[in-house]
Design a protein around this motif. Structure first.
Motif, short mmCIF file in Angstrom:
data_model
loop_
_atom_site.label_atom_id
_atom_site.label_comp_id
_atom_site.label_asym_id
_atom_site.label_seq_id
_atom_site.Cartn_x
_atom_site.Cartn_y
_atom_site.Cartn_z
N THR A 45 1.82 5.47 2.99
CA THR A 45 0.85 4.44 3.33
C THR A 45 -0.46 4.71 2.63
O THR A 45 -0.87 5.85 2.49
N ARG A 52 3.44 2.40 10.19
CA ARG A 52 3.70 1.96 8.82
C ARG A 52 3.23 0.50 8.67
O ARG A 52 3.62 -0.36 9.47
N ASP A 103 2.71 -3.46 7.35
CA ASP A 103 3.61 -4.47 6.81
C ASP A 103 3.21 -4.77 5.35
O ASP A 103 2.30 -4.15 4.81
N GLU A 104 3.87 -5.77 4.76
CA GLU A 104 3.64 -6.03 3.34
C GLU A 104 2.23 -6.48 3.04
O GLU A 104 1.73 -6.33 1.92
N ALA A 105 1.56 -7.05 4.05
CA ALA A 105 0.17 -7.49 3.85
C ALA A 105 -0.82 -6.37 4.15
O ALA A 105 -2.03 -6.57 4.11
N LEU A 109 -4.62 -3.76 -0.27
CA LEU A 109 -3.43 -3.77 -1.12
C LEU A 109 -3.75 -3.07 -2.43
O LEU A 109 -4.92 -2.94 -2.80
#
Ligand code: SF4
Length: 357
Positions: free
Chosen positions: A13, A55, A57-59, A78
């Protein structure tokens, strides 16, 4: 939380985390309650932290908990788009400069330092050579490379200001010369406020030259205030005395303006809160912004197993310091560029905002 760090459920992460390098490190940025903070994740205290981050998420969205109780939503930036590019001479952009906090482009122009040559001279908290040894950066970022990367970071990722620090090269300018040529090249390529950071040069005329090259704000970092402790923590760097720092601050403020010259003070190295606050009072009177930051003990340094300062200790400094800054008319938000403006490595600007609201 900056004292304890956080444990990551997934160690991968934080695509923008830093290991080693100059200045505060072993962190990842994340945003909590609207504020972006740099939180230790790679050092020893973080591995034992009571705070756990799921963990994301994709965003980049996640949650932070303590003892199984969810405390808040958090989000990780990101991976910046400019990280995927390679310079015209074949170096990945992320080895030239990295994203710090939310919107700061940061680079160490020269990744070697005369103070880092031997254990007897090294600043005890610094890891400038580690990222170079691990191949995560290049030793010397050329003006052309910096200009190319800065332009892309503005165009692709909307960075708002830039921090240029440097290891100290041999010579009396202490890095001012390479900062001048680097700032001039970036300013010629893109309109981006720049903070330069170096030790005080021996000759004050460098301040005019830095400003003429396009440097908007200047950082000269005391780190430690008591002379005896400076000699212990920074055997090489303490050769430049506190007296010389104060002379340099007095000469630099008229060039850059009140509040545009700043210094780091690392809380947790042994200076008592009263000494730090007394020094901050002298700095504020001169128009220098004292950015007091909790020590993050970095893996691989002599201080790696030391604990960061207790939250109560930071509170005892940052609360009165914020009031002193307001009284002295200095505000993080008025700084044109740099660490004090970014504020992610300390809760100081949060204390300032509380007083203002
Ligand atoms: S305060 Fe300075 S070192 Fe910390 S994240 Fe911001 S720019 Fe980087």
């Amino acid at each position: 939380m900056q004292s304890f760090g956080v444990r990551l459920a997934d160690p991968k992460t934080g695509g923008t985390s830093r290991r080693g390098g100059a200045g505060p490190s072993d962190h990842t940025p994340f945003t909590i309650d609207g504020a972006t903070v740099m939180i230790p994740v790679h050092n020893a205290p973080a591995f034992e932290s009571p705070y756990l981050v799921e963990r994301p998420d994709e965003a980049g969205r996640s949650r932070i908990s303590r003892d199984g109780v969810v405390l808040a939503d958090v989000s990780f930036p990101l991976r910046p788009k400019f990280y995927d590019r390679i310079t015209a001479d074949g170096v990945p952009y992320w080895k030239i400069a990295t994203l710090h906090g939310r919107d700061v482009l940061a680079t160490t122009v020269l990744q070697t330092c005369i103070r880092y040559q031997s254990r007897t001279k090294t600043c005890q908290f610094c890891a400038i050579g580690q990222s170079l040894a691990a191949g995560r950066t290049v030793e010397r970022k050329t003006p052309t490379q910096l200009a190319e990367v800065a332009r892309a970071a503005v165009d692709l990722d909307g960075v708002k200001h830039m921090v240029m620090t440097t290891g100290t090269p041999p010579g009396r300018d202490r890095g001012a010369a390479i900062l001048c040529e680097s700032a001039a090249a970036v300013k010629a390529a893109v309109d981006l406020p720049i903070q330069a950071q170096c030790e005080p040069p021996d000759d004050d005329s460098w301040f005019e030259r830095l400003a003429d090259a396009g440097v908007d704000s200047l950082g000269m970092h005391l780190e430690v205030v008591a002379p005896e402790l400076r000699r212990k923590m920074m055997p090489g760097k303490s050769e430049v005395s506190v007296k010389r720092y104060f002379e340099a601050f007095a000469a630099a403020v008229p060039v850059f303006g009140r509040g545009q010259v700043s210094t780091y003070i690392l809380a947790g190295l042994g200076d008592p809160a009263e000494s730090i606050l007394e020094t901050c009072g002298r700095l504020i009177a001169l128009g220098v912004y004292p950015f007091v930051v909790p020590l993050v003990p970095i893996s691989g340094t002599p201080l790696e197993s030391r604990k960061g300062p207790a939250p109560e200790f930071m509170h005892a400094i940052l609360e009165p310091l914020a009031a002193m800054l307001v009284e002295g008319g200095l505000k993080a938000s008025d700084i044109k560029a740099g660490c004090g403006k970014c504020g992610a490595c300390s809760a100081l600007s949060t204390y300032e905002r509380r007083l203002a609201s």
